[in-house]
Design a protein around this motif. Structure first.
Motif, PDB file in Angstrom:
ATOM      1  N   ASN A 129      10.219   4.140   5.758  1.00  0.00           N
ATOM      2  CA  ASN A 129       9.263   3.174   5.235  1.00  0.00           C
ATOM      3  C   ASN A 129       9.186   3.311   3.710  1.00  0.00           C
ATOM      4  N   PRO A 130      10.116   2.659   2.989  1.00  0.00           N
ATOM      5  CA  PRO A 130      10.157   2.807   1.530  1.00  0.00           C
ATOM      6  C   PRO A 130       8.847   2.443   0.830  1.00  0.00           C
ATOM      7  N   ILE A 131       8.087   1.479   1.403  1.00  0.00           N
ATOM      8  CA  ILE A 131       6.815   1.099   0.778  1.00  0.00           C
ATOM      9  C   ILE A 131       5.879   2.313   0.708  1.00  0.00           C
ATOM     10  N   ILE A 164       9.206  -3.238  12.753  1.00  0.00           N
ATOM     11  CA  ILE A 164      10.297  -3.439  11.791  1.00  0.00           C
ATOM     12  C   ILE A 164      10.791  -2.080  11.304  1.00  0.00           C
ATOM     13  N   GLU A 165       9.855  -1.193  10.931  1.00  0.00           N
ATOM     14  CA  GLU A 165      10.226   0.110  10.385  1.00  0.00           C
ATOM     15  C   GLU A 165      10.888   0.973  11.467  1.00  0.00           C
ATOM     16  N   THR A 168      14.420  -0.234  11.749  1.00  0.00           N
ATOM     17  CA  THR A 168      15.215   0.260  10.614  1.00  0.00           C
ATOM     18  C   THR A 168      15.670   1.685  10.902  1.00  0.00           C
TER      19      THR A 168
ATOM     20  N   ARG B 156       8.702  -8.679   5.638  1.00  0.00           N
ATOM     21  CA  ARG B 156       8.456  -7.244   5.703  1.00  0.00           C
ATOM     22  C   ARG B 156       9.712  -6.475   5.248  1.00  0.00           C
ATOM     23  N   LEU B 157      10.866  -6.903   5.747  1.00  0.00           N
ATOM     24  CA  LEU B 157      12.123  -6.249   5.369  1.00  0.00           C
ATOM     25  C   LEU B 157      12.390  -6.410   3.873  1.00  0.00           C
ATOM     26  N   SER B 159      10.117  -6.728   1.504  1.00  0.00           N
ATOM     27  CA  SER B 159       9.239  -5.802   0.775  1.00  0.00           C
ATOM     28  C   SER B 159       9.795  -4.384   0.835  1.00  0.00           C
ATOM     29  N   GLN B 160      10.277  -3.987   2.022  1.00  0.00           N
ATOM     30  CA  GLN B 160      10.833  -2.633   2.172  1.00  0.00           C
ATOM     31  C   GLN B 160      12.077  -2.468   1.298  1.00  0.00           C
ATOM     32  N   ALA B 163      11.037  -2.186  -2.286  1.00  0.00           N
ATOM     33  CA  ALA B 163      10.439  -0.864  -2.523  1.00  0.00           C
ATOM     34  C   ALA B 163      11.538   0.185  -2.648  1.00  0.00           C
ATOM     35  N   LEU B 164      12.559   0.039  -1.836  1.00  0.00           N
ATOM     36  CA  LEU B 164      13.676   0.988  -1.858  1.00  0.00           C
ATOM     37  C   LEU B 164      14.419   0.901  -3.199  1.00  0.00           C
ATOM     38  N   GLN B 167      12.390   2.596  -5.738  1.00  0.00           N
ATOM     39  CA  GLN B 167      12.459   4.043  -5.509  1.00  0.00           C
ATOM     40  C   GLN B 167      13.771   4.608  -6.060  1.00  0.00           C
ATOM     41  N   PHE B 182      19.096  -2.304   5.578  1.00  0.00           N
ATOM     42  CA  PHE B 182      18.162  -3.419   5.400  1.00  0.00           C
ATOM     43  C   PHE B 182      18.910  -4.747   5.359  1.00  0.00           C
TER      44      PHE B 182
END
Lengths: 219, 366
Positions: A129-131, A164-165, A168, B156-157, B159-160, B163-164, B167, B182
């Motif tokens: 979960n990168p967020i 979703i996470e 992944t 959602r994907l 945003s992830q 974020a990645l 990071q 992703f």
């Protein structure tokens, strides 16, 4: 009903609870810091302890202290354990060819509760979960690869939340497992038992139709 | 489908108000700032689980209150549907259908289709592509529940993935394999959404043309074209090619979140070429076409909420617009206007079933 109705008087009274004892107050604060316990419940617990023998309180604090200093993560599966290796991993009667991958310790307990699974576990400690700043390096993914490399392991079951996470994470692990000689499966997703089709959401129902299973009568 | 009664508690400038509506045409009249639009927004909220104006629930609540509640008694395909929205700050928003709380709000979207036309709708044509995607998504989410699922998953994907990328930048590293996960996960929702948007435009453009012709006295030809890089190229390849750019900019630069609609009038861009009047007619046609599309696809007549659309129109055009609404047999319709007498005269002459409400400082008579 309008917003102008005066509040009942007990609310501010309880917010600024007035104790005659600093000792009681400290104990209440400690209990109230726990999840799901408000100050009223905390006070009830503390007064209960006060009204009982001092030994009872000693037993409680000792067992908590022992638990906290003694508990550790199993070196193999990262489940909670009293020893270096947990009781599940140490149990030679269990099927050592199957590993069930879960997010956290509570999932292990939930699956154990069903009494349907006799294999081993692997606790990831979360999902990618990168967020939230959680990448694969923050999970117990590397140790899973090491376990999968062993000959005795035949199947890895992904019992991870259908989010979703979660997807992944399954995606990532499966990719990294493809060079090993193991079968990767996920728990079935579909209409819940006792549920009515009318109330199942379209995506779940659609997937259930696509991933339908052969029906075997009389087994 | 229609709304029989609506009760607002602590909603915007309403303390407590119950309204009983006509099945056909409802007009809310009153001076500016009295709360006409708030009634429309309350109806919209019960259909879409949020305010039409994209504002925070805390601001929807009456100032000083610690909750708000909306209750609507709808009739849908001859069945009663009681919808209740309960919002308490810092708690999960609850939407109830016939006493049962929805586990996920998205399960409610599309049950009660609704179309709202408001004066600030011209942003759809004037502003950036986001407004046009919002229009697309609003329509398709109401007509196809699976579209909304895929959209939520894609966002959602996205945003992830963003974020990645951030990071990676902060940690001065770049893990292509993780990014790839992703990219692969985004394929399915993106493919579904592109296909749905493309199909939508095929059905929608003729309806839009028809509605524009009915409203506008001018004879310009209009067009509405869907633009997406994903129509002609493979999304996985596009993501792969944009990887270096994404790494530097720390966000995903390609995908269905970059799609756009091009509106044209006589083969020119609407934004540049159209007059104020043409723009207004176009936007109204867009909303009425959205209504028609939803009616065809859902098989039920959506609610039509028309907020202040008569502004700056002369009496003749207001009359022809109302007649259009009455003639074309729209379902239950709600109109706000500052001029009570104008509506009273036109509607009495038209002889249709209607109800006029007079709104004053958060109270309604009618």
């Amino acid at each position: 009903m309008t917003a102008n109705v005066p509040r009942p008087p007990f609310f501010p009274y309880f917010c600024g609870m007035n104790f005659s004892s600093k000792l009681i107050e400290n104990a209440v604060e400690s209990f109230a810091a726990l999840p799901g316990i408000g100050r009223r419940t905390a006070l009830r617990l503390v007064l209960h302890l006060v009204n009982q023998d001092a030994d009872k309180t000693k037993d409680l604090t000792e067992s908590l202290q022992k638990m906290r200093s003694g508990i550790r993560a199993c070196e193999v599966c990262h489940n909670l354990s009293d020893e270096r290796v947990c009781s599940v991993c140490a149990d030679m009667r269990r099927d050592r060819g199957t590993i069930c991958v879960v997010e956290n310790i509570r999932d292990v307990m939930a699956i154990e509760e069903t009494q349907q699974y006799r294999g081993l576990y692997h606790v990831l400690g979360g999902v990618i979960n990168p967020i939230e700043g959680i990448g694969p390096d923050k999970l117990n993914a590397q140790t899973l690869m090491q376990r999968a490399a062993k000959d005795e392991v035949k199947e890895i079951i992904m019992a991870i939340s259908p989010t979703i996470e979660g997807d992944t994470t399954i995606f990532y692990l499966t990719k990294n497992l493809k060079d090993f000689d193991v079968r990767v499966s996920t728990i079935a997703r579909g209409v819940s038992f006792g549920g009515e089709l009318e109330y199942a959401d379209e995506l779940t129902l659609g997937r259930s139709i696509v991933a339908r299973v052969p029906y075997r009568a009389g087994e | 489908m229609h709304l029989k009664t609506l009760t607002l508690t602590n909603f915007k400038n309403y303390d407590l108000q119950t309204l009983a509506f006509s099945e056909r045409l409802n007009c809310l009249t009153g001076r500016n700032g009295m709360g006409k639009t708030n009634v429309l927004d309350a109806i919209y909220y019960l259909c879409m689980c949020k305010s039409h104006f994209g504002i925070n629930d805390r601001l929807v609540m009456q100032r000083g209150a610690d909750f708000f509640r909306l209750e609507g008694d709808f009739v849908r395909e001859e069945k009663k549907e009681k919808i209740v929205a309960k919002v308490i700050p810092r708690k999960r928003k609850e939407i109830e259908r016939n006493g049962v709380v929805y586990k996920r709000l998205i399960d409610h979207i599309g049950l009660l289709p609704v179309v709202m036309a408001a004066p600030d709708d011209t942003v759809i044509a004037r502003e950036g592509s986001e407004e046009r995607r919002r229009f697309l998504d609003n329509t398709l989410s109401q007509s196809d529940p699976i579209y909304l699922r895929h959209l939520v998953a894609y966002n959602r994907l996205l945003s992830q993935r963003n974020a990645l990328l951030k990071q990676f930048h902060a940690e001065r590293r770049f893990d292509e394999n993780l990014l790839q996960i992703f990219d692969e996960q985004m394929q399915e929702p993106a493919a579904f959404i592109v296909k749905a948007r493309q199909q939508f435009l095929e059905n929608f453009e003729p309806i839009l043309k028809e509605n524009y012709a009915a409203i506008s006295e001018d004879q310009e030809g209009i067009a509405c074209v869907y633009n997406s890089k994903l129509l002609t190229e493979n999304f996985a390849d596009l993501l792969h090619d944009a990887r270096e750019k994404d790494r530097v900019l720390q966000r995903t630069t390609i995908g269905i979140h970059k799609d756009d609609l091009a509106f044209k009038i006589d083969a020119h861009a609407l934004k540049v070429f159209a007059s104020q009047g043409q723009l207004k007619s176009f936007i109204l046609a867009l909303k009425l076409a959205q209504y028609e599309f939803l009616r065809q696809h859902k098989g039920i007549a959506p609610l039509l909420l028309l907020d202040d659309i008569f502004d700056k129109l002369d009496r003749g055009r207001v009359r022809s617009l109302i007649n259009l609404i009455l003639e074309k047999n729209y379902g239950q319709t709600f109109i706000t206007d500052t001029d009570e007498n104008r509506l009273q005269d036109i509607l009495s002459a038209a002889g249709s079933d209607f109800k006029i409400f007079s709104v004053d400082e958060g109270t309604v008579d009618g």
